[in-house]
Design a protein around this motif. Structure first.
Motif, PDB file in Angstrom:
ATOM      1  N   VAL A 187     -41.723  29.966  -7.729  1.00 62.28           N
ATOM      2  CA  VAL A 187     -42.416  30.564  -8.872  1.00 62.28           C
ATOM      3  C   VAL A 187     -43.101  29.474  -9.698  1.00 62.28           C
ATOM      4  N   ALA A 188     -42.394  28.371  -9.938  1.00 61.20           N
ATOM      5  CA  ALA A 188     -42.968  27.281 -10.740  1.00 61.20           C
ATOM      6  C   ALA A 188     -44.207  26.695 -10.072  1.00 61.20           C
ATOM      7  N   GLU A 189     -44.140  26.502  -8.760  1.00 61.43           N
ATOM      8  CA  GLU A 189     -45.285  25.930  -8.052  1.00 61.43           C
ATOM      9  C   GLU A 189     -46.463  26.909  -8.023  1.00 61.43           C
ATOM     10  N   THR A 190     -46.178  28.199  -7.869  1.00 62.09           N
ATOM     11  CA  THR A 190     -47.238  29.204  -7.899  1.00 62.09           C
ATOM     12  C   THR A 190     -47.862  29.269  -9.290  1.00 62.09           C
ATOM     13  N   ALA A 191     -47.018  29.228 -10.310  1.00 64.54           N
ATOM     14  CA  ALA A 191     -47.514  29.273 -11.686  1.00 64.54           C
ATOM     15  C   ALA A 191     -48.368  28.046 -12.001  1.00 64.54           C
ATOM     16  N   GLN A 192     -47.952  26.888 -11.505  1.00 61.44           N
ATOM     17  CA  GLN A 192     -48.749  25.675 -11.736  1.00 61.44           C
ATOM     18  C   GLN A 192     -50.112  25.796 -11.061  1.00 61.44           C
ATOM     19  N   MET A 193     -50.135  26.323  -9.838  1.00 59.39           N
ATOM     20  CA  MET A 193     -51.396  26.506  -9.127  1.00 59.39           C
ATOM     21  C   MET A 193     -52.323  27.450  -9.893  1.00 59.39           C
ATOM     22  N   LEU A 194     -51.786  28.571 -10.354  1.00 59.18           N
ATOM     23  CA  LEU A 194     -52.587  29.521 -11.119  1.00 59.18           C
ATOM     24  C   LEU A 194     -52.969  28.947 -12.479  1.00 59.18           C
ATOM     25  N   GLY A 195     -52.101  28.126 -13.023  1.00 66.41           N
ATOM     26  CA  GLY A 195     -52.408  27.464 -14.285  1.00 66.41           C
ATOM     27  C   GLY A 195     -53.613  26.562 -14.161  1.00 66.41           C
ATOM     28  N   ASN A 196     -53.727  25.883 -13.054  1.00 64.14           N
ATOM     29  CA  ASN A 196     -54.917  25.049 -12.821  1.00 64.14           C
ATOM     30  C   ASN A 196     -56.171  25.901 -12.664  1.00 64.14           C
ATOM     31  N   LEU A 197     -56.028  27.064 -12.023  1.00 63.73           N
ATOM     32  CA  LEU A 197     -57.187  27.949 -11.812  1.00 63.73           C
ATOM     33  C   LEU A 197     -57.673  28.583 -13.107  1.00 63.73           C
ATOM     34  N   TYR A 198     -56.728  28.913 -13.984  1.00 63.50           N
ATOM     35  CA  TYR A 198     -57.075  29.691 -15.182  1.00 63.50           C
ATOM     36  C   TYR A 198     -56.842  28.909 -16.473  1.00 63.50           C
ATOM     37  N   SER A 199     -56.899  27.600 -16.412  1.00 61.57           N
ATOM     38  CA  SER A 199     -56.614  26.780 -17.593  1.00 61.57           C
ATOM     39  C   SER A 199     -57.701  26.847 -18.657  1.00 61.57           C
ATOM     40  N   ASN A 200     -58.918  27.171 -18.242  1.00 64.44           N
ATOM     41  CA  ASN A 200     -60.050  27.236 -19.181  1.00 64.44           C
ATOM     42  C   ASN A 200     -60.181  25.945 -19.983  1.00 64.44           C
ATOM     43  N   GLY A 201     -59.897  24.832 -19.300  1.00 65.61           N
ATOM     44  CA  GLY A 201     -60.073  23.526 -19.929  1.00 65.61           C
ATOM     45  C   GLY A 201     -58.892  23.029 -20.739  1.00 65.61           C
ATOM     46  N   GLU A 202     -57.832  23.817 -20.857  1.00 63.59           N
ATOM     47  CA  GLU A 202     -56.655  23.377 -21.625  1.00 63.59           C
ATOM     48  C   GLU A 202     -55.850  22.385 -20.786  1.00 63.59           C
ATOM     49  N   ALA A 203     -55.716  21.171 -21.277  1.00 63.85           N
ATOM     50  CA  ALA A 203     -55.148  20.073 -20.489  1.00 63.85           C
ATOM     51  C   ALA A 203     -53.697  20.321 -20.076  1.00 63.85           C
ATOM     52  N   THR A 204     -52.901  20.955 -20.931  1.00 57.56           N
ATOM     53  CA  THR A 204     -51.471  21.123 -20.648  1.00 57.56           C
ATOM     54  C   THR A 204     -51.129  22.498 -20.076  1.00 57.56           C
TER      55      THR A 204
ATOM     56  N   GLU B 134     -54.262  36.502  -2.257  1.00 57.92           N
ATOM     57  CA  GLU B 134     -55.688  36.175  -2.201  1.00 57.92           C
ATOM     58  C   GLU B 134     -56.404  36.685  -3.450  1.00 57.92           C
ATOM     59  N   LYS B 135     -56.081  37.903  -3.841  1.00 58.43           N
ATOM     60  CA  LYS B 135     -56.754  38.512  -4.986  1.00 58.43           C
ATOM     61  C   LYS B 135     -56.524  37.740  -6.278  1.00 58.43           C
ATOM     62  N   VAL B 136     -55.292  37.212  -6.459  1.00 59.34           N
ATOM     63  CA  VAL B 136     -54.950  36.580  -7.728  1.00 59.34           C
ATOM     64  C   VAL B 136     -55.810  35.355  -8.025  1.00 59.34           C
ATOM     65  N   ARG B 137     -56.423  34.771  -7.013  1.00 64.52           N
ATOM     66  CA  ARG B 137     -57.243  33.576  -7.215  1.00 64.52           C
ATOM     67  C   ARG B 137     -58.580  33.882  -7.889  1.00 64.52           C
ATOM     68  N   HIS B 138     -58.981  35.169  -7.869  1.00 64.62           N
ATOM     69  CA  HIS B 138     -60.265  35.503  -8.493  1.00 64.62           C
ATOM     70  C   HIS B 138     -60.183  36.740  -9.379  1.00 64.62           C
ATOM     71  N   ASP B 139     -59.022  37.457  -9.354  1.00 62.02           N
ATOM     72  CA  ASP B 139     -58.897  38.692 -10.129  1.00 62.02           C
ATOM     73  C   ASP B 139     -57.461  38.818 -10.634  1.00 62.02           C
ATOM     74  N   LEU B 140     -57.191  38.179 -11.774  1.00 64.45           N
ATOM     75  CA  LEU B 140     -55.826  38.129 -12.297  1.00 64.45           C
ATOM     76  C   LEU B 140     -55.317  39.522 -12.671  1.00 64.45           C
ATOM     77  N   ASP B 141     -56.128  40.295 -13.356  1.00 68.19           N
ATOM     78  CA  ASP B 141     -55.696  41.634 -13.765  1.00 68.19           C
ATOM     79  C   ASP B 141     -55.514  42.561 -12.561  1.00 68.19           C
ATOM     80  N   GLY B 142     -56.395  42.447 -11.567  1.00 71.15           N
ATOM     81  CA  GLY B 142     -56.259  43.263 -10.368  1.00 71.15           C
ATOM     82  C   GLY B 142     -54.959  42.969  -9.645  1.00 71.15           C
ATOM     83  N   ALA B 143     -54.596  41.686  -9.566  1.00 68.94           N
ATOM     84  CA  ALA B 143     -53.334  41.304  -8.933  1.00 68.94           C
ATOM     85  C   ALA B 143     -52.155  41.831  -9.740  1.00 68.94           C
ATOM     86  N   LEU B 144     -52.284  41.776 -11.066  1.00 70.94           N
ATOM     87  CA  LEU B 144     -51.215  42.264 -11.925  1.00 70.94           C
ATOM     88  C   LEU B 144     -50.977  43.761 -11.704  1.00 70.94           C
ATOM     89  N   ILE B 145     -52.052  44.527 -11.615  1.00 72.44           N
ATOM     90  CA  ILE B 145     -51.924  45.972 -11.360  1.00 72.44           C
ATOM     91  C   ILE B 145     -51.220  46.224 -10.032  1.00 72.44           C
TER      92      ILE B 145
END
Length: 413
Positions: A238-255, A365-376
């Protein structure tokens, strides 16, 4: 026919001498399996320093984990039975349930010296061969002589066990005294058991708490000392997946990716507690629980985990705490971090749910470009699973699904 060793005791706490004993009896007497058998209330010992059954059971499992031996297991027979544990009753029940097994009961030389005071000693020798470990200061010849004398007195078979481990002089009593004397890590305690004792303030130890989140290595050791290997593997996934998604959706936030990883590491930090413990701790800490949560304790660990993340691990970031709190049921209008932890808990690489309505491969695959769609997709999978298994569907999950389904529909208009 299996040759089964049964190692009874309070294990208060378990230590490396116990581990050495199990290895010795397996090797010397060719046992197929050895069971640690924690007792609920040893008849020959005072309960003044006895920690809870749950604590002792978990510490023994951590000691077993460190052995990396699938043929060493733990039995909760006496803990479930409750009350005073008499060996002859346990062995009789075991023999009745598994009549084809040959039983070997492991005991200490000090116990053998007082064996005539035990309840129904002749029955014990009828049901099992006694494997006797020398007490401190007892020579091999003294032990052999004592075994022969007891065999003549009670019948049955008493066989000596030779222990050459450097930990053979360690005892739980000595370890408890050293803790009470302020010794931080007494010799003979495994690192996982030691950190578990510190994290829960057992045996008079100062409670281990962090004023700020520990570094990755230290946090991993803490989780390794509370979570079983399978749960720890899930947590890291979970931590590694969250870190990967964090990099994708960071919107420039360094941490952002680091914060996502930390939330992922701590999302299940309360998962190891039993259902009753979780409810009791929530009541003690003033954590409000709904009727649905009390009836379905599997939901509680998220709220309790957020509390522990703050109070034990020094996390003061409210968004991280909220992401931990919401990772089981979600809520309408979640932040990006909250969505990431909710989804990561479901799609981490170790999960495999072949019957899911929305395949995990598709969601990953979907979560990399559609966060809300993956959530649904995750919410719908969860609701379908709960419905099919006859479990109560939490209102939070339904509210989450309704909100994002409507939002997604509006986006398409």
């Amino acid at each position: 026919m299996s040759r089964i060793g049964i190692f009874g005791g309070s294990f208060n706490p378990p230590h490396k001498a116990h581990r050495a004993i199990v290895r010795a009896v397996k090797e010397q007497y060719d046992l197929d399996t050895v069971y640690f058998l924690p007792s609920a209330k040893p008849p020959h010992k005072s309960n003044d320093e006895m920690v809870s059954d749950d604590h002792r059971f978990r510490m023994v499992r951590f000691l077993i984990d460190s052995m990396d031996d699938d043929d060493v297991k733990i039995s909760d027979f006496e803990l479930k039975k409750g009350g005073i544990s008499y060996t002859h009753e346990t062995l009789e029940s075991w023999k009745n349930n598994y009549p084809g097994d040959e039983l070997f009961f492991i005991m200490g030389g000090d116990s053998l010296e007082t064996f005539d005071t035990w309840r129904e000693p002749e029955k014990i020798t009828k049901y099992a061969t006694l494997l006797v470990v020398p007490r401190m200061g007892m020579s091999d010849s003294e032990l052999e002589k004592l075994c022969k004398n007891r065999s003549k007195q009670f019948g049955g078979s008493f066989l000596p066990v030779k222990i050459k481990s450097k930990y053979s002089l360690i005892s739980s009593t000595v370890i408890r005294k050293k803790f009470a004397d302020g010794i931080d890590m007494p010799e003979g305690i495994s690192r996982r058991v030691w950190r578990y004792i510190r994290l829960h303030g057992l045996y008079g130890c100062e409670l281990l708490k962090y004023s700020k989140p520990p570094d990755h290595k230290e946090l991993r050791w803490c989780l390794k000392s509370t979570l079983r290997p399978k749960r720890l593997k899930h947590t890291i996934g979970v931590a590694e997946t969250a870190q990967m998604l964090g990099n994708l959706y960071s919107n420039g936030e360094a941490t952002f990716a680091w914060r996502a990883e930390l939330a992922g590491m701590l999302h299940d930090c309360a998962k190891y507690y039993s259902d009753n413990e979780q409810i009791a701790l929530c009541d003690e800490y003033g954590i409000e629980l709904t009727k649905t949560e009390r009836e379905n304790p599997s939901l509680i660990h998220a709220k309790l985990g957020a509390y522990l993340a703050r109070e034990r691990y020094g996390v003061n970031d409210e968004e991280i705490l909220s992401a931990i709190r919401l990772h089981t049921v979600g809520k309408p209008d979640m932040t990006t971090l909250e969505k990431i932890i909710y989804i990561s808990d479901y799609i981490e690489p170790g999960r495999d749910i072949p019957t899911a309505l929305h395949p995990l491969k598709v969601i990953r695959e979907k979560v990399r470009h559609d966060l809300d769609g993956a959530l649904i997709d995750v919410v719908e999978n969860t609701i379908e699973y709960l419905g099919n298994s006859g479990r109560v569907i939490d209102e939070g999950s339904l509210d989450t699904w309704k909100y994002y389904s409507q939002k997604k529909g509006q986006d398409y208009d």
